[in-house]
Design a protein around this motif. Sequence first.
Motif: not given
Length: 265
Positions: A144-148, A183-190, A235-241
Motif C-alpha cells: 500500500x502506497x508504494x507509488x509514493x 503491465x500493472x502493479x497490485x498493492x494488497x491491503x493487510x 488493454x487500455x489499462x497499463x502502468x497503474x499502481x
Amino acid sequence: MNERKVALITGSAKGLGKMTALQLAESGCDIMLNYVNSRREAEELQRRIEGLGVRCLAVQGDVASPDDMHRLVETAVQEWDGIDILINNAGPFVRERRLFSEYEPQEIDYLMRGNLLGVMQLDHLVLPFMRRKRWGRIIHFGFGHAAEARGWPHRAVYAAAKVGLVSFTKTLAVEEAPHGITVNMICPGDIRGANKEKRIAEVEHERDDESPRGRPGAGEDIARVIAFLCEGRSDFITGNIMDVSGGLDPIRALIGARTTGQAIQ
C-alpha cells in the motif's frame, strides 16, 4: 476470454496466489502453479483446477533463483508453447521487525533478488512469447502506497525492492504497450492469515475496526482485480499502481516498538 490463455502465477500453492490461480482458471485460463516448499498444497490445488476443465501444471522453483525461473519458463514452452499472463505474486518477506543495520548481507541480497531482480528477470524471459502473439498481461505485487516511495521503518529492504519495482512497472508498461502487452502493479491491503484464501462473501459481515471499509480483506478482493486486468478488453489499462486495501494505510512507523516473528519466508 475468447481464446484460452496460459497463466503463470508464482507462489501460487497458497494464499493470494492460490486465489488468483482459481479465479483465472474459472475464467478459462490454463494455469501453471509455482511453489518452493508447498508441494502437497500445490498438487491438491492442481487437481482442483483440473476439475474446472482447464489444464494445470505445478512446478517447483524459487523466484530468487535465475536457474529455477529459466526452468519454469522452459516447461511452459515445452508443454504449452509459452506464457500469456504472468502474475509475479511470490516475494520473500521478513516478518520480524528489524532495523536495516541488523540485516545480514545475504538477507539483503535474497530480498532484493526475490522482490525486484527475480521479477525483472522473469518478465524478460516471457516477453518474447508475448511479443510474438502481440498480447500479454504482466502483474507485479507491491504494498500500500508504494507509488509514493514512502519510508517504511523495519521494512527497509523489502520496501526498497518494491518501490524500485514501481518504477520498473511504469517503464515496462510504456515500452511494451505497442506490442499489446499491459503491465500493472497490485498493492494488497493487510489481508491476514486464512483470509487470503477466502471469498468476499465469507468476510463481508465480519468487523475490522482497523479498516476504513469496516470489514477485513479477502483473497478474492485481490484476485478479482487481477482477473479484470487480464481480460482482453482491459488493454487500455497499463502502468497503474493499484491499492486494493479498503482504504487502510499499512505503513505503521513504530520505531522502538519491536515484535518477534519468523525469519525470511
